[in-house]
Design a protein around this motif. Sequence first.
Motif: not given
Lengths: 459, 459, 459
Positions: C119, C123, C158, C164, C179-182, C184
């Motif tokens: 993250e 940023q 994100d 992919q 895949d653990k998502g975004s 976050l």
Amino acid sequence: MNKNSSNTMALAPNTSNKRETVCIFGTGDFGRALGQKMIQSGYSVVYGSRSTQMSNLIPKDAEVLGHAEAAQKAAIIIIAIQRQHYNFLTPLAEVLRGKVLVDISNNLKLNQYPESNAEYLAQLLPGSKVVKAFNTVSAWALQSGTLDASRQVFVCGDDVEAKQMVMNIVRALGLTPLDKGSLLAAQEIENYPLQLFPMWKFPIFLSLGLTAFFFLYCLALDVIYTYIYENNNFSFFIAITIPNRVCPVMALILLALVYLPGIFAAIIQLYRGTKYRRFPDWLDKWMLCRKQLGLIALAFASLHAVFTLVTPLRAFVSWRTSKGIISQALNNKTEPLNNTNAWLSDSYLALGILGYFLFVLLGITSLPSVSNNVNWREFRFVNLGYLALIFCTAHTLVYGGKWFLSPSAYKWYLPNIYILSLIIPCAVLVVKFVLIFPCVDKPLTKIRQGWERKPKYSE
Amino acid sequence: MNKNSSNTMALAPNTSNKRETVCIFGTGDFGRALGQKMIQSGYSVVYGSRSTQMSNLIPKDAEVLGHAEAAQKAAIIIIAIQRQHYNFLTPLAEVLRGKVLVDISNNLKLNQYPESNAEYLAQLLPGSKVVKAFNTVSAWALQSGTLDASRQVFVCGDDVEAKQMVMNIVRALGLTPLDKGSLLAAQEIENYPLQLFPMWKFPIFLSLGLTAFFFLYCLALDVIYTYIYENNNFSFFIAITIPNRVCPVMALILLALVYLPGIFAAIIQLYRGTKYRRFPDWLDKWMLCRKQLGLIALAFASLHAVFTLVTPLRAFVSWRTSKGIISQALNNKTEPLNNTNAWLSDSYLALGILGYFLFVLLGITSLPSVSNNVNWREFRFVNLGYLALIFCTAHTLVYGGKWFLSPSAYKWYLPNIYILSLIIPCAVLVVKFVLIFPCVDKPLTKIRQGWERKPKYSE
Amino acid sequence: MNKNSSNTMALAPNTSNKRETVCIFGTGDFGRALGQKMIQSGYSVVYGSRSTQMSNLIPKDAEVLGHAEAAQKAAIIIIAIQRQHYNFLTPLAEVLRGKVLVDISNNLKLNQYPESNAEYLAQLLPGSKVVKAFNTVSAWALQSGTLDASRQVFVCGDDVEAKQMVMNIVRALGLTPLDKGSLLAAQEIENYPLQLFPMWKFPIFLSLGLTAFFFLYCLALDVIYTYIYENNNFSFFIAITIPNRVCPVMALILLALVYLPGIFAAIIQLYRGTKYRRFPDWLDKWMLCRKQLGLIALAFASLHAVFTLVTPLRAFVSWRTSKGIISQALNNKTEPLNNTNAWLSDSYLALGILGYFLFVLLGITSLPSVSNNVNWREFRFVNLGYLALIFCTAHTLVYGGKWFLSPSAYKWYLPNIYILSLIIPCAVLVVKFVLIFPCVDKPLTKIRQGWERKPKYSE
């Protein structure tokens, strides 16, 4: 597809610890539990409710507003109300346009409605993005933080981004989302918590019934008969001796019942000359619960193994052994080694061990994580079931063989339990042996693989 | 990216029970089986075929049309024809533009063609969206409804939406789709059903060979020698006694063979002073099948455990025991407790139990679902294999120790099987012990972790 | 969203065997290992480095350029440098715009920084698409090709397309992306390799401590006391007899400790009249490690089972048995069967077997792959733990009962270990029995399920 601004904002990942605002419609059990959990995970929660008064039930730090105002504050709205009240949402259609609606509802019966609740919601509010989630999670487990059961949350929905947003919430709550695809999967997901071991019911009832029957049968022959005619009180046989007779019998019969439907299916296919007609319903159901039958058989076999291994520790057995040795010592003679006996005892033990070993291998390959790693060709290769059945039948034959002809085995003119247990396995093995003959196997293989069939099909 | 209208229509989820229309090219085994299954699941199926006559083979309720007309009716076309006939699809390129083509083909050999069938199809029809799926499912299992093997369907493709559509069909058929990524994965997916236990071949053949050798060795020394020189018929040793000698020997040797390649690798790396050169081929292959060797060793150890526990139930053993007791009783003397014997017997049993316990723990951590939940640091932590090897070697040493020096152990001047079994484990443990010394361990760690190496690398 | 041309090119799947070019920033351990692996898998690799000299460390066939030039050659840049040097990337923002940046970094401590490294990178470079991956893979395992541990690579990000692309690389290297998502999820993924059995620590230390205590307790009473007062050297009890006393005691106590926190929780909820206040911290932690406590208890129970089954094989036991038989034979009398003894011995064995059987069932359902297949209702149904506890307590009571009142059990005025082991299980069962009474169960159920509570909540 028009997205309103709050939605777009929520889609942008917040790298700060403060997470987006989520709205929950409904202040019932699940709504409150989920809200509290979300607040703990850093979300802002707004409840949408008819009355904004009942604030002592609502988790602290949560806002309570009317439905429309609450919905405007968030891009995701969790619909924690029951299906029969969904139609009150239709006036809110404009406010909910473009929002993500999370349907968490469950039904009381399997297939209670023609379409799933989530699909019904999507029909009511075509402008919103409906996602099905959370219905397999219990409010109590969520709240108490003691999620013993599966942490999997099934998620489905037609909008990929909406689904991603919901899956992120699931992850933030410490649960594991599992994408089940489009909203078509909602029906399946809603039926899921209503099923209690769907495939296990018949095998469990069958084995309970058979166990009770064989237990009483053994009780009559081994304890009551002995008590009446030989005046021996062997009531303690109830604890180990009789269970250790019932368990192997159950294991063998259930293992044979795993392979019996395959035999029936082969005969039916041979008779019909086609595989394109459905099997009778009972056979279909039987074939679907073969794995469960096999696992119960494995449990019985394991109990049999432990009960047997424990034998030398039993007071009765050591008493019987010492009695035998002392009588030999007092008679001043040593019996020579009976070679036939040694062979019989060693071979039935070895057969039993090998059969049990193959049985356990079968059980391990049936673990979901193992069988997922085995491809189809490998599966047929390790399908050692018939070999296990042959070993176990031979084990019983060698062990119980001596009882077949001895008249003392027919107390009250009833056959010994070993003889009963051998009927089905032997029948299965004999028919299977016949089916292996080329003259039978060839047409069967052609029917199954070559898709050949007898001329008639038009009926 | 232009989508024609039928495609867009199909992408919209149908909330009614009636599902979209799917087209299948080819009326072979798999095409028919898949079609019937899809019709049962609520899809409309149109077959594309050269001749539209052979209607009695085609499932009822399915339409049969020419290829072009059939393709126009559906957004998804399942290509159930063989790769060598793919080129007949090129004239249809315009009709198939924008459609989802599902490649279900398999090859007869590993890496038969330079590119996978699905990639070849995508090259032929660049305007279509090719998805690879269903190739690991057997037509027979699909048709008969008895999907014993894995229900996983590997899906891959470059177009995310097309993949989603195919995965929805997979789900509707009651199977579980597993997204393997882009079409690059097609090669792997096509090779999958052609492999039969790829990593198991060498370990299984090795252990079969060794088992046969040790069995014959024991047969010669324990049965034939005894029969010739001592005139005792111990043929029944074949059932339990000899297997229970071969199993522990195999378990110990195979467990040592799990750790031997690591030793070789360390020595090679130390000698070369770098880890950037490939190991010799045989070592690479050996290292890749260590887990399989370990699992077979565990199977042998389990058999050994059961064979041992069964000992007191054997007729031969109870005869031997009573003979000993009776001879003591007849001689009117009671032997005092031999404390050394008690120590030896209890400690080899305890060592064996602990070794086996660690061994089983290792086996459990190797279950896919468990090892996926273990991270890398944890894995090294629970890598208790060396401890298990130490316990098992000690178990054998304590048990078999008495045979080393006694001359009766050298029948026909051949060493006892226990002595043979200890060679590899002891060698592994000794070399490993040397490798632990700081003067050896430090450079090795530097080579492995610190990526240091001796000056030369330019060769 | 603007994509520069190199990116678009890379997104197009290459059906040829030659894969796209990947850039790696940093030539440290992991960067070199990953690069070599990628070259082996058919990728072109370009290193971005401050100095382009150190070419002998870099894998052959890889190019080394300055950061900016290297980045321009590829659509994917793997950032193999440490977080503290990330800020040197800011001048490159323009070159990196639209590129996929793969963050592979790990921290030294849990939650070392307020935001995750990935993250932080996102940023710093808002124009790039950051994907977290590869941080759980060890450089050594990658390089040596001996990926013993989990092959799972957690991926989050994100941008779906960027994710992919990275997942395709993961697959091409022979690993399994998850895949653990975004983005976050990056915090969780970065913490993952730093945790060593997070839930296991307390259960393991507790059981080690208790085991040591009970071992010494038994040693004092069974070996030292016997040696001092009865002048018997039973030092070999250390190997099997004492472990086989400690193991069942530990199993029983740990199993009771699994259910004790539930009892405490019920009492606290009853007392407070609400379930909306958090449990004390120690209770929360205790409840989270119940599964681990249960599995350790199962391990002890298994050891107890094996130690017990091995009994007849022990030299000490067979000496004791023959002594008993010989003394009977010499006295010319045969003891009759003691029916009470037979009942006691058989029933404690049967109770133990059933308890252990339920225990193993519990253990199997706790396997991740099994418990994922069990839904919440089923889980409560198979939650046979209390039944197992009842059986095991009864097993101990029947076995150890005779010691309660006999004065010889109180050596040195200390209670026998069996009595100690029964305190917690009996307490748990008694309180649980009280909690089942309707007058207690009803308000508790209301508190838990009906969400009722006593008036006060405002504090």
